[in-house]
Scaffold this motif. Structure first.
Motif, PDB file in Angstrom:
ATOM      1  N   UNK A 102       0.835  -1.205   0.000  1.00 25.50           N
ATOM      2  CA  UNK A 102       0.000   0.000   0.000  1.00 25.50           C
ATOM      3  C   UNK A 102       0.869   1.254   0.000  1.00 25.50           C
ATOM      4  N   UNK A 103       1.875   1.269   0.883  1.00 24.82           N
ATOM      5  CA  UNK A 103       2.751   2.427   0.988  1.00 24.82           C
ATOM      6  C   UNK A 103       3.522   2.629  -0.319  1.00 24.82           C
ATOM      7  N   UNK A 104       3.983   1.540  -0.928  1.00 23.58           N
ATOM      8  CA  UNK A 104       4.730   1.623  -2.186  1.00 23.58           C
ATOM      9  C   UNK A 104       3.914   2.328  -3.261  1.00 23.58           C
ATOM     10  N   UNK A 105       2.646   1.980  -3.381  1.00 22.34           N
ATOM     11  CA  UNK A 105       1.830   2.565  -4.448  1.00 22.34           C
ATOM     12  C   UNK A 105       1.319   3.966  -4.099  1.00 22.34           C
ATOM     13  N   UNK A 106       1.156   4.267  -2.825  1.00 25.57           N
ATOM     14  CA  UNK A 106       0.839   5.652  -2.453  1.00 25.57           C
ATOM     15  C   UNK A 106       1.987   6.567  -2.880  1.00 25.57           C
ATOM     16  N   UNK A 107       3.206   6.129  -2.609  1.00 26.23           N
ATOM     17  CA  UNK A 107       4.371   6.909  -3.011  1.00 26.23           C
ATOM     18  C   UNK A 107       4.476   7.068  -4.515  1.00 26.23           C
ATOM     19  N   UNK A 108       4.188   6.006  -5.242  1.00 22.13           N
ATOM     20  CA  UNK A 108       4.284   6.061  -6.704  1.00 22.13           C
ATOM     21  C   UNK A 108       3.269   7.037  -7.291  1.00 22.13           C
ATOM     22  N   UNK A 109       2.032   6.957  -6.847  1.00 23.72           N
ATOM     23  CA  UNK A 109       0.992   7.860  -7.359  1.00 23.72           C
ATOM     24  C   UNK A 109       1.324   9.310  -7.005  1.00 23.72           C
ATOM     25  N   UNK A 110       1.775   9.536  -5.769  1.00 22.72           N
ATOM     26  CA  UNK A 110       2.148  10.891  -5.373  1.00 22.72           C
ATOM     27  C   UNK A 110       3.283  11.440  -6.213  1.00 22.72           C
ATOM     28  N   UNK A 111       4.267  10.597  -6.525  1.00 23.27           N
ATOM     29  CA  UNK A 111       5.398  11.027  -7.344  1.00 23.27           C
ATOM     30  C   UNK A 111       4.960  11.426  -8.750  1.00 23.27           C
ATOM     31  N   UNK A 112       4.056  10.645  -9.322  1.00 24.18           N
ATOM     32  CA  UNK A 112       3.543  10.956 -10.662  1.00 24.18           C
ATOM     33  C   UNK A 112       2.839  12.312 -10.673  1.00 24.18           C
ATOM     34  N   UNK A 113       1.935  12.513  -9.734  1.00 22.13           N
ATOM     35  CA  UNK A 113       1.150  13.746  -9.710  1.00 22.13           C
ATOM     36  C   UNK A 113       2.020  14.971  -9.447  1.00 22.13           C
ATOM     37  N   UNK A 114       2.968  14.845  -8.539  1.00 23.71           N
ATOM     38  CA  UNK A 114       3.802  15.994  -8.186  1.00 23.71           C
ATOM     39  C   UNK A 114       4.826  16.300  -9.270  1.00 23.71           C
ATOM     40  N   UNK A 129       7.050  15.883 -17.380  1.00 22.03           N
ATOM     41  CA  UNK A 129       5.789  15.329 -17.887  1.00 22.03           C
ATOM     42  C   UNK A 129       5.943  13.884 -18.367  1.00 22.03           C
ATOM     43  N   UNK A 130       6.876  13.671 -19.292  1.00 21.79           N
ATOM     44  CA  UNK A 130       7.001  12.361 -19.939  1.00 21.79           C
ATOM     45  C   UNK A 130       7.426  11.269 -18.951  1.00 21.79           C
ATOM     46  N   UNK A 131       8.447  11.487 -18.122  1.00 19.23           N
ATOM     47  CA  UNK A 131       8.780  10.453 -17.140  1.00 19.23           C
ATOM     48  C   UNK A 131       7.630  10.139 -16.184  1.00 19.23           C
ATOM     49  N   UNK A 132       6.819  11.138 -15.835  1.00 21.92           N
ATOM     50  CA  UNK A 132       5.676  10.885 -14.950  1.00 21.92           C
ATOM     51  C   UNK A 132       4.674   9.947 -15.612  1.00 21.92           C
ATOM     52  N   UNK A 133       4.443  10.127 -16.899  1.00 23.82           N
ATOM     53  CA  UNK A 133       3.508   9.262 -17.608  1.00 23.82           C
ATOM     54  C   UNK A 133       4.051   7.835 -17.727  1.00 23.82           C
ATOM     55  N   UNK A 134       5.365   7.727 -17.939  1.00 23.14           N
ATOM     56  CA  UNK A 134       5.980   6.398 -18.001  1.00 23.14           C
ATOM     57  C   UNK A 134       5.868   5.702 -16.645  1.00 23.14           C
ATOM     58  N   UNK A 142       3.621   6.216 -14.385  1.00 19.94           N
ATOM     59  CA  UNK A 142       2.217   5.843 -14.187  1.00 19.94           C
ATOM     60  C   UNK A 142       1.908   4.511 -14.865  1.00 19.94           C
ATOM     61  N   UNK A 143       2.427   4.321 -16.078  1.00 19.04           N
ATOM     62  CA  UNK A 143       2.213   3.055 -16.794  1.00 19.04           C
ATOM     63  C   UNK A 143       2.883   1.890 -16.054  1.00 19.04           C
ATOM     64  N   UNK A 144       4.089   2.126 -15.540  1.00 20.65           N
ATOM     65  CA  UNK A 144       4.778   1.098 -14.759  1.00 20.65           C
ATOM     66  C   UNK A 144       3.967   0.745 -13.518  1.00 20.65           C
ATOM     67  N   UNK A 145       3.389   1.759 -12.889  1.00 20.36           N
ATOM     68  CA  UNK A 145       2.585   1.529 -11.698  1.00 20.36           C
ATOM     69  C   UNK A 145       1.366   0.660 -11.964  1.00 20.36           C
ATOM     70  N   UNK A 146       0.724   0.857 -13.103  1.00 20.68           N
ATOM     71  CA  UNK A 146      -0.453   0.053 -13.454  1.00 20.68           C
ATOM     72  C   UNK A 146      -0.058  -1.417 -13.587  1.00 20.68           C
ATOM     73  N   UNK A 147       1.047  -1.673 -14.262  1.00 23.21           N
ATOM     74  CA  UNK A 147       1.519  -3.056 -14.417  1.00 23.21           C
ATOM     75  C   UNK A 147       1.910  -3.636 -13.066  1.00 23.21           C
ATOM     76  N   UNK A 148       2.644  -2.843 -12.274  1.00 27.27           N
ATOM     77  CA  UNK A 148       3.102  -3.307 -10.969  1.00 27.27           C
ATOM     78  C   UNK A 148       1.968  -3.643 -10.025  1.00 27.27           C
ATOM     79  N   UNK A 149       0.851  -2.939 -10.146  1.00 28.76           N
ATOM     80  CA  UNK A 149      -0.293  -3.194  -9.272  1.00 28.76           C
ATOM     81  C   UNK A 149      -0.767  -4.640  -9.364  1.00 28.76           C
TER      82      UNK A 149
END
Length: 329
Positions: A94-106, A187-192, A194-201
């Motif tokens: 849970x903590x891992x993915x909270x951090x990932x989503x926050x990193x993408x948005x910020x 912008x571009x690394x954040x989108x990449x 995000x895609x990694x996060x979806x697979x990792x989930x």
């Protein structure tokens, strides 16, 4: 739990028409964490790589860049202290993915912003969310690997932050070489990521018990780091701090980590600016900076393998030897 089982659990469970073994879930979790945390660096190394291209456009001198980077590191340290216990309390996944989503948005927010004050606040918040990745990862790894396997497993896993730094820096240099502006490096690394996060989930499982398997530990070596699942432990959030802070060996490790991280952060932060000042283009400065984390991959793999194979899992002599060489270098 059968405390006399030292080998990997090969029990299988049914999922629809497929059979999923312990090995399957452990492997997919390992791969998901390896790629996922390497992806974190796409939204961490981008600021240092972007600085040579953005410094004149946003009127950011070296002192200001250093202050923003230092504030980000301070927030990262604060996050490590506070969110590590959170991973033990609510689960590393849970903590891992909270951090990932926050990193993408910020990262997206940083790329849209302007003004030194804005960069201070957003980069500090970004590094705070970045701190959740490693604590979450270590928590999950401790559930899947016994103490006999942990050194090698973490040695291999730890190449993700070295290799992630390589990929992130090279990727940033590639974007600059294509003519993208500094904002694209956020912008571009954040989108990449995000895609990694979806697979990792779908790949990462927080604990063997989450998918119907038992936790395992080595009979001779004692319990694995994660022989007690976070949700089963009867420790409060604050009690976890009291437990670890009473361990002298842990405090020594904290001091060593502080010293080594100081050196590593200096190199990772300032190398692109240094090569830029030496006359390299923004893209070439990023490419040259990638050599530092690349060589770190070699050292990380070697340390984990050697300490398991020849030192019976003792990390102290390995660290001491490498630090002597580090001082000399």
């Amino acid at each position: 739990m059968d405390t006399h089982t030292a080998r990997v659990d090969t029990t299988t469970i049914k999922t629809g028409t497929q059979t999923r073994s312990f090995d399957f879930h452990r492997t997919t979790t390992f791969v998901g964490l390896l790629i996922g945390y390497a992806g974190y660096y796409l939204c961490r190394q981008n600021f240092a790589a972007a600085y040579p291209a953005m410094k004149d456009l946003v009127h950011m001198d070296k002192a200001t860049f250093g202050q923003i980077s230092s504030f980000g590191t301070l927030m990262y340290a604060f996050g490590k202290v506070t969110t590590g216990a959170a991973a033990d309390t609510i689960g590393g996944r849970i903590v891992f993915f909270i951090g990932l989503v926050g990193s993408v948005l910020l990262s997206l927010l940083f790329g849209m912003g302007s003004g030194i004050g804005f960069f201070f606040v957003v980069w500090g918040a970004q590094r705070f969310f970045q701190s959740m990745g490693w604590g979450g990862l270590v928590n999950v790894m401790s559930r899947w690997f016994s103490s006999r396997q942990y050194g090698t497993a973490m040695g291999v896993m730890s190449i993700n932050y070295q290799f992630g730094g390589v990929l992130a820096t090279v990727f940033a240099g590639y974007l600059l070489s294509l003519g993208f502006g500094w904002r694209a490096l956020f912008f571009i690394p954040a989108l990449v990521l995000a895609a990694i996060g979806v697979v990792g989930w779908f790949l990462i499982k927080g604990c063997p018990t989450d998918v119907g398997h038992e936790l395992r530990h080595d009979d001779a070596a004692g319990p694995a780091a994660g022989s007690v699942h976070a949700s089963d432990a009867n420790l409060s959030y604050l009690a976890r701090f009291k437990l670890v802070l009473s361990d002298p060996a842990f405090l020594v490790m904290c001091a060593l980590s502080f010293i080594i991280t100081l050196l590593r952060e200096c190199f990772n932060t300032w190398m692109p600016a240094y090569f830029s000042d030496m006359g390299a283009s923004a893209s070439m400065a990023a490419f040259k900076s990638a050599v530092f984390p690349l060589m770190g991959c070699v050292g990380t793999l070697f340390a984990g393998w050697f300490s398991d194979k020849y030192l019976q899992g003792r990390r102290g002599p390995m660290m001491a030897s490498l630090m002597v060489v580090l001082v000399a270098l």
